[in-house]
Each structure stands twice: as structure tokens, then as C-alpha cells.
Design a protein around this motif. Structure first.
Motif, short mmCIF file in Angstrom:
data_model
loop_
_atom_site.label_atom_id
_atom_site.label_comp_id
_atom_site.label_asym_id
_atom_site.label_seq_id
_atom_site.Cartn_x
_atom_site.Cartn_y
_atom_site.Cartn_z
N TRP A 71 0.81 -1.21 0.00
CA TRP A 71 0.00 0.00 0.00
C TRP A 71 0.85 1.26 0.00
O TRP A 71 0.49 2.27 -0.63
CB TRP A 71 -0.93 0.00 1.20
CG TRP A 71 -2.06 -0.96 1.06
CD1 TRP A 71 -2.25 -2.11 1.75
CD2 TRP A 71 -3.15 -0.86 0.15
NE1 TRP A 71 -3.39 -2.75 1.33
CE2 TRP A 71 -3.97 -2.01 0.35
CE3 TRP A 71 -3.51 0.07 -0.82
CZ2 TRP A 71 -5.12 -2.23 -0.40
CZ3 TRP A 71 -4.66 -0.16 -1.56
CH2 TRP A 71 -5.46 -1.30 -1.34
N SER A 72 1.97 1.20 0.71
CA SER A 72 2.83 2.38 0.73
C SER A 72 3.47 2.62 -0.64
O SER A 72 3.62 3.77 -1.07
CB SER A 72 3.92 2.21 1.78
OG SER A 72 4.73 1.08 1.47
N ARG A 73 3.83 1.53 -1.34
CA ARG A 73 4.39 1.70 -2.67
C ARG A 73 3.34 2.28 -3.64
O ARG A 73 3.65 3.14 -4.46
CB ARG A 73 4.91 0.36 -3.20
CG ARG A 73 6.22 -0.08 -2.57
CD ARG A 73 6.88 -1.16 -3.39
NE ARG A 73 6.05 -2.35 -3.47
CZ ARG A 73 6.10 -3.37 -2.61
NH1 ARG A 73 6.94 -3.31 -1.58
NH2 ARG A 73 5.31 -4.41 -2.76
N ILE A 74 2.10 1.76 -3.54
CA ILE A 74 1.04 2.30 -4.41
C ILE A 74 0.74 3.76 -4.08
O ILE A 74 0.56 4.60 -4.95
CB ILE A 74 -0.23 1.44 -4.29
CG1 ILE A 74 0.03 0.01 -4.81
CG2 ILE A 74 -1.40 2.07 -5.04
CD1 ILE A 74 -1.13 -0.92 -4.64
N ARG A 75 0.72 4.07 -2.78
CA ARG A 75 0.38 5.43 -2.37
C ARG A 75 1.47 6.43 -2.73
O ARG A 75 1.18 7.58 -3.08
CB ARG A 75 0.12 5.45 -0.86
CG ARG A 75 -0.38 6.79 -0.34
CD ARG A 75 -0.84 6.68 1.10
NE ARG A 75 0.18 6.14 1.97
CZ ARG A 75 0.14 4.92 2.49
NH1 ARG A 75 -0.89 4.12 2.22
NH2 ARG A 75 1.10 4.47 3.27
N ASN A 76 2.71 6.00 -2.71
CA ASN A 76 3.82 6.90 -3.00
C ASN A 76 4.29 6.83 -4.45
O ASN A 76 5.25 7.52 -4.81
CB ASN A 76 5.00 6.57 -2.08
CG ASN A 76 4.66 6.79 -0.62
OD1 ASN A 76 3.86 7.67 -0.29
ND2 ASN A 76 5.24 5.98 0.25
N SER A 77 3.62 6.02 -5.27
CA SER A 77 4.00 5.93 -6.68
C SER A 77 3.51 7.18 -7.43
O SER A 77 2.74 7.99 -6.91
CB SER A 77 3.43 4.66 -7.31
OG SER A 77 2.01 4.69 -7.28
N LYS A 78 3.95 7.31 -8.68
CA LYS A 78 3.53 8.46 -9.49
C LYS A 78 2.03 8.44 -9.75
O LYS A 78 1.36 9.48 -9.72
CB LYS A 78 4.29 8.45 -10.82
CG LYS A 78 5.78 8.71 -10.67
CD LYS A 78 6.45 8.74 -12.04
CE LYS A 78 7.93 9.02 -11.91
NZ LYS A 78 8.61 9.05 -13.23
#
Length: 281
Positions: A71-78
Motif C-alpha cells: 500500500w505504501s508503494r502504491i500510495r507513494n507511486s507516481k
């Protein structure tokens, strides 16, 4: 030796006496997991405590490490940053619309009316099928009449449209709020050089002369105007006096017209000179 009890990972039962004493949150590196029993199963527990504790520790570590990471990767992605900024922009725009409508109700009502009218016009914008249906209906109306009774203007316009349609040169263009029907120089399936060469195509300055009809609010206006009085032949009245070629509502309700209408119900009186016996011929 003092017997110490601690919870089993599967159920709250007593464990073997070889298990280390309960030390609270220090189990499993802060995850409240019971450590493996050091007895190795010599007391009859069969080592289930150690196995279950190891499996539970591995599951918790994988779940705790994987879920926040995804979730953190999706939230912090472009994509996530762009989505959040887009949602925030729409939120601010909606707030500004509400505040502007509350501060300027007249302007908001005008824009709402304009938007509603545009939506209704777009919903009632006629398509090419409706034009073909209207053309067929007009042609059938003229077909049931004799050529001496048809309106010359209506008959000529409908015949022109039917000819262009049979030649495959009829085109329809939807412009969202209204539609245009115009004529093309060639059929769409024509492959001759004059039809395919872009330098021989009609210019945009000649487009108004090629427009045959305009569709707006569910109606084809030029065809409707041409079909007015379609069952009245104006050529029948060209030999009448100028004052009798056109009849206005004032002529229909004039005093002279009423007198002539009442006169036809009165009996005819013949004088002696009007009869053969009286020498009237």
C-alpha cells in the motif's frame, strides 16, 4: 522448580514446565509470540509449541512486512500521487462552485439554465435515420396527390433530396447541439481520380451552398418549411386577379363576404323580362 504457565499458540492451555517464564511483550521480538519450548518435546508436548510458534512468527512477519509495503508503494507511486492531486483539485473546484453559487445566485441560475438547455438540445439532436424517415414521410404525402394538386416548391425540394440520396451523395454531420445534412460531389464508394484527389475536393467557402437541411431540437427545419401547404398548388391561382391570389384572415371575416354568404340562401326573383314569355329571350 517452580511451574510457570503461558498461553499455547492454538488454545489457552498449560504448557510444559520446560518453557521459559512469560515475559510479556518481549516474546517474538515485540509481536507477543511465545518462544519455542527448550525441552525439545521431552516432556510429552511433542514439540508442537515450538513448531506452531515458528509458523505463527513467520506468518506474522510476512503479513506485517508485505501489506504496509504494497500500500505504501502504491500510495507513494507516481500514479498514486497523480490520483490524490486530481481528487484534491476536483474537491477544491466543487467547493468553489458551491461558494460561487451561494454568493451569486443569478449567475449560477443562468449557467445552470444554459447547461440544461445544451443537454436537452444534445439529447434531442436528430440523427440521419430521422432525416431519412422524414424524407420518406414527405415523399409519401406528395405521392398520394395528383401532380396538378401538389405544391410545386415542396415537390421540387423532395425530388431533389430523393435524387441526391439515390446517388449516394447525401451526408450527415452531427455537431452535438445540432446536425447538418449536405450534399457531396461523389458517392463515398467512388474510386475515380476526381473523387480521390484532395486538390479537386470542394472548398470550405462553398460549404454553405451544399447544406440541404439543419436539424435542431428534434426537427428538420428546411424540410418542414418546404412542406408547408404541400397540398396547395399555387400555379392554379396565377390567372386570377392580384387581389384574389392571396386570401388573408381579414378577407374571410369581412362584411362583404358575410353578405354574399347570406345572399345565397335567399330565393331567386325573376322579372318578366327575364322569362321567355316576357320577351327576355
Amino acid at each position: 522448580m517452580t511451574t510457570t504457565l503461558h498461553p499455547h499458540p492454538r488454545c489457552a492451555v498449560e504448557l510444559c514446565v520446560h518453557s521459559p517464564p512469560f515475559s510479556g511483550p518481549s516474546w517474538g521480538a515485540g509481536r507477543n509470540l511465545p518462544p519455542a519450548a527448550p525441552c525439545g518435546g521431552r516432556c510429552g508436548c511433542g514439540g508442537d509449541t515450538a513448531k506452531m510458534a515458528a509458523l505463527w512468527r513467520r506468518f506474522c512477519c510476512s503479513a506485517a512486512g508485505a501489506a504496509p509495503g504494497v500500500w505504501s508503494r502504491i500510495r507513494n507511486s507516481k500514479l498514486g500521487i497523480w490520483t490524490r492531486s486530481l481528487v484534491n483539485d476536483y474537491k477544491e473546484a466543487c467547493k468553489e462552485i458551491v461558494v460561487g453559487a451561494r454568493d451569486h445566485p443569478g449567475k449560477a441560475a443562468f449557467y445552470c439554465t444554459l447547461l440544461t438547455g445544451a443537454c436537452v438540445c444534445g439529447y434531442k439532436n436528430p440523427c440521419d435515420k430521422s432525416f431519412h424517415a422524414s424524407l420518406l414521410e414527405s415523399s409519401n404525402q406528395l405521392l398520394i396527390l395528383s401532380p396538378w394538386v401538389r405544391n410545386g416548391r415542396s415537390d421540387q425540394h423532395v425530388q431533389n433530396l430523393v435524387t441526391v440520396k439515390n446517388q449516394g451523395r447525401l451526408r450527415h454531420q452531427n455537431l452535438l447541439l445540432f446536425s447538418l445534412v449536405y450534399t457531396a460531389p461523389y458517392d463515398a464508394k467512388t474510386s475515380i481520380y476526381n473523387a480521390q484527389c484532395e486538390y479537386l475536393k470542394p472548398r470550405w467557402s462553398e460549404f454553405p451552398d451544399r447544406v440541404l437541411d439543419i436539424g435542431f431540437f428534434g426537427k428538420w427545419w428546411i424540410l418542414s418549411s418546404k412542406m408547408r401547404d404541400w397540398d396547395i398548388n399555387d400555379d392554379e391561382f396565377i390567372y386570377l386577379p392580384a387581389e384574389l391570389q392571396t386570401v388573408t384572415p381579414q378577407n374571410l371575416h369581412s362584411a362583404e363576404n358575410e353578405r354574399l354568404f347570406e345572399l345565397k340562401f335567399q330565393p331567386v326573383i325573376l322579372e318578366e323580362e327575364d322569362t321567355p314569355e316576357g320577351g327576355g329571350g
